[in-house]
Design a protein around this motif. Structure first.
Motif, PDB file in Angstrom:
ATOM      1  N   ARG A  41       0.818  -1.205   0.000  1.00  0.00           N
ATOM      2  CA  ARG A  41       0.000   0.000   0.000  1.00  0.00           C
ATOM      3  C   ARG A  41       0.862   1.270   0.000  1.00  0.00           C
ATOM      4  N   GLU A  42       1.907   1.289   0.849  1.00  0.00           N
ATOM      5  CA  GLU A  42       2.744   2.472   0.960  1.00  0.00           C
ATOM      6  C   GLU A  42       3.482   2.760  -0.348  1.00  0.00           C
ATOM      7  N   ALA A  43       3.907   1.687  -1.026  1.00  0.00           N
ATOM      8  CA  ALA A  43       4.616   1.866  -2.294  1.00  0.00           C
ATOM      9  C   ALA A  43       3.690   2.484  -3.347  1.00  0.00           C
ATOM     10  N   ARG A  44       2.434   2.044  -3.350  1.00  0.00           N
ATOM     11  CA  ARG A  44       1.475   2.612  -4.311  1.00  0.00           C
ATOM     12  C   ARG A  44       1.212   4.082  -4.005  1.00  0.00           C
ATOM     13  N   ILE A  45       1.043   4.390  -2.725  1.00  0.00           N
ATOM     14  CA  ILE A  45       0.785   5.773  -2.340  1.00  0.00           C
ATOM     15  C   ILE A  45       1.972   6.652  -2.719  1.00  0.00           C
TER      16      ILE A  45
ATOM     17  N   GLN B 281       4.278  10.869  -6.161  1.00  0.00           N
ATOM     18  CA  GLN B 281       5.292  11.348  -7.100  1.00  0.00           C
ATOM     19  C   GLN B 281       4.644  11.866  -8.392  1.00  0.00           C
ATOM     20  N   GLU B 282       3.662  11.102  -8.899  1.00  0.00           N
ATOM     21  CA  GLU B 282       2.976  11.518 -10.123  1.00  0.00           C
ATOM     22  C   GLU B 282       2.220  12.825  -9.902  1.00  0.00           C
ATOM     23  N   ILE B 283       1.546  12.934  -8.746  1.00  0.00           N
ATOM     24  CA  ILE B 283       0.791  14.158  -8.440  1.00  0.00           C
ATOM     25  C   ILE B 283       1.734  15.350  -8.338  1.00  0.00           C
ATOM     26  N   ALA B 284       2.890  15.161  -7.696  1.00  0.00           N
ATOM     27  CA  ALA B 284       3.859  16.248  -7.541  1.00  0.00           C
ATOM     28  C   ALA B 284       4.382  16.714  -8.899  1.00  0.00           C
ATOM     29  N   GLU B 285       4.668  15.748  -9.789  1.00  0.00           N
ATOM     30  CA  GLU B 285       5.182  16.093 -11.110  1.00  0.00           C
ATOM     31  C   GLU B 285       4.143  16.874 -11.911  1.00  0.00           C
ATOM     32  N   ARG B 286       2.915  16.405 -11.880  1.00  0.00           N
ATOM     33  CA  ARG B 286       1.859  17.067 -12.646  1.00  0.00           C
ATOM     34  C   ARG B 286       1.516  18.439 -12.056  1.00  0.00           C
TER      35      ARG B 286
END
Length: 311
Positions: free
Chosen positions: A145-149, A154-159
């Motif tokens: 779960r933690e790895a998915r979060i 990371q994706e949210i931060a990049e976008r």
């Protein structure tokens, strides 16, 4: 069995399949030329007598320019190609017999087309497609779960960073003509595989249809017991074969009208780029017809499945 003996057995098995048998025959160029001339994305089925006449006309045309052609007439050749599993004959909605190309013939045509046109080479577009797919599947495969979060964060931060940059007046970098053409070629490679993929699902359902009917006729048990069993088989129809299971997985996405409309809009946006002036009218029309191709493939599979359920 040694490694080389095992590989030889696998290669022989592949060459015994209808796709490679078609490419390995003396008349393969003629057969494929007929298929390319008689069928298209917009003309998937041809009335039987009409195809017989078309093949006769092709034979006469080629003989007139000195080309060597088979000695049989159009009807005999079509029957032979049907027996070789390159053509599929069925009764159309109007009650007339019609031919369509089998998945094996479509795969052979796809291979020939890929060898006769400029294929997508190794490029940023192709590598990005692979990397994105690997990242997506790795996320799905990881139960942590933690790895998915973390990956989502990371994706949210990049976008978010890119959005803020653009909102603050940052430069909008558009793709070059060459980058767009590479991406277009990559997409075309993927799109052209769809017809044979859909056809394999259809053929899988049709084969199961024939098997169930054959088995049903040979049953000697009480009719109620037999019906219960065969109704259960039809309920599990799409999960009973590899092709059906793959289609069911894709169907969740394919039946999303909003998603398909977004795909259509994105296709139009791609063709709005200046690189598209290099494309022919036919290439533009085919590319824009991708959503229609998907919808038609879905309809054909569902029609085959509904026919079995009705039976």
């Amino acid at each position: 069995m040694s490694e080389i003996a095992g590989e030889l057995a696998r290669v022989r098995e592949a060459f015994d399949k209808p796709t490679l048998r078609l490419l390995d025959r003396k008349w393969a160029p003629f057969v494929l030329a007929v298929f390319k001339s008689a069928f298209s994305r917009d003309r998937r089925s041809v009335q039987a007598d009409r195809l017989h006449s078309q093949v006769d006309a092709y034979l006469a045309d080629l003989r007139s320019v000195g080309s060597e052609v088979p000695g049989k007439n159009g009807r005999a050749l079509c029957v032979q190609w049907m027996n070789d599993l390159w053509l599929y004959r069925e009764t159309g909605e109007n009650g007339e017999e019609q031919y369509s190309l089998s998945s094996h013939a479509l795969e052979a045509l796809l291979l020939v087309d890929s060898l006769s046109r400029d294929r997508a080479l190794i490029s940023e577009s192709r590598l990005t497609t692979i990397v994105d797919s690997v990242r997506h599947r790795a996320t799905q495969a990881n139960p942590d779960r933690e790895a998915r979060i973390l990956r989502l964060d990371q994706e949210i931060a990049e976008r978010t960073a890119e959005r803020d940059r653009l909102q603050d007046g940052g430069e909008i970098v558009t793709a070059t003509d060459e980058q767009m053409h590479e991406g277009y070629a990559n997409l075309v490679d993927l799109i052209t595989q769809l017809p044979s993929d859909f056809k394999r699902v259809e053929e899988s359902v049709a084969a199961m249809h024939r098997q169930i009917v054959s088995d049903f006729r040979g049953e000697e048990r009480p009719i109620g017991e037999v019906l219960d069993e065969y109704l259960a088989k039809t309920d599990a129809l799409m999960s009973a074969t590899a092709e059906g299971r793959a289609f069911e997985g894709a169907f969740t996405l394919l039946r999303d009208d909003a998603l398909l409309q977004d795909v259509k809009n994105d296709l139009e946006s791609i063709l709005d780029h200046p690189f598209a002036t290099r494309l022919t009218t036919a290439e533009r029309r085919t590319f824009l017809g991708t959503v229609g191709l998907i919808r038609k493939g879905i309809d054909d599979v569902l029609t085959q499945r509904n026919g079995l359920t009705t039976t």
